[in-house]
Scaffold this motif. Structure first.
Motif, PDB file in Angstrom:
ATOM      1  N   TYR A  76       1.442  -3.414   4.760  1.00 27.56           N
ATOM      2  CA  TYR A  76       1.590  -3.999   6.087  1.00 27.56           C
ATOM      3  C   TYR A  76       3.059  -4.065   6.496  1.00 27.56           C
ATOM      4  N   LEU A  77       3.301  -4.118   7.786  1.00 26.93           N
ATOM      5  CA  LEU A  77       4.661  -4.285   8.288  1.00 26.93           C
ATOM      6  C   LEU A  77       5.149  -5.724   8.158  1.00 26.93           C
ATOM      7  N   ASP A  78       4.234  -6.692   8.332  1.00 25.90           N
ATOM      8  CA  ASP A  78       4.667  -8.080   8.457  1.00 25.90           C
ATOM      9  C   ASP A  78       4.296  -9.008   7.308  1.00 25.90           C
ATOM     10  N   HIS A  79       3.720  -8.495   6.223  1.00 25.01           N
ATOM     11  CA  HIS A  79       3.510  -9.339   5.030  1.00 25.01           C
ATOM     12  C   HIS A  79       3.334  -8.475   3.794  1.00 25.01           C
ATOM     13  N   SER A  80       3.246  -9.127   2.651  1.00 21.56           N
ATOM     14  CA  SER A  80       3.248  -8.402   1.371  1.00 21.56           C
ATOM     15  C   SER A  80       1.994  -7.543   1.198  1.00 21.56           C
ATOM     16  N   TRP A  88      -9.848  -8.686  -2.345  1.00 22.19           N
ATOM     17  CA  TRP A  88      -8.452  -8.377  -2.039  1.00 22.19           C
ATOM     18  C   TRP A  88      -7.571  -9.493  -2.592  1.00 22.19           C
ATOM     19  N   TRP A  89      -6.471  -9.092  -3.265  1.00 21.32           N
ATOM     20  CA  TRP A  89      -5.527 -10.037  -3.854  1.00 21.32           C
ATOM     21  C   TRP A  89      -4.114  -9.693  -3.382  1.00 21.32           C
ATOM     22  N   LYS A  90      -3.306 -10.712  -3.168  1.00 19.30           N
ATOM     23  CA  LYS A  90      -1.896 -10.515  -2.819  1.00 19.30           C
ATOM     24  C   LYS A  90      -1.152  -9.977  -4.036  1.00 19.30           C
TER      25      LYS A  90
END
Length: 57
Positions: free
Chosen positions: A25-29, A47-49
């Motif tokens: 993503y452009l705006d988060h990890s 889904w996991w960060k």
């Protein structure tokens, strides 16, 4: 991205699994789709960060 497709990873909750997808993503990890067995033995996909997973030993 820190992890590769098909890589074995460990979740912060203790389970291990295989990385089957990833999103950038452009705006988060980045996030990663992991297939793993939960504490009840059921196969899960979620889904996991990036900060919530590490390389499996």
């Amino acid at each position: 991205m820190k992890f590769e497709l098909s890589e074995q990873v460990k979740l912060f909750s203790g389970e291990t699994g295989v990385l089957i997808g990833r999103a950038e993503y452009l705006d988060h990890s980045p996030e990663y789709l992991i297939r793993y067995k939960d504490s009840d033995g059921r196969t899960e996909e979620d889904w996991w960060k990036e900060s919530d997973i590490s390389k499996s030993q």
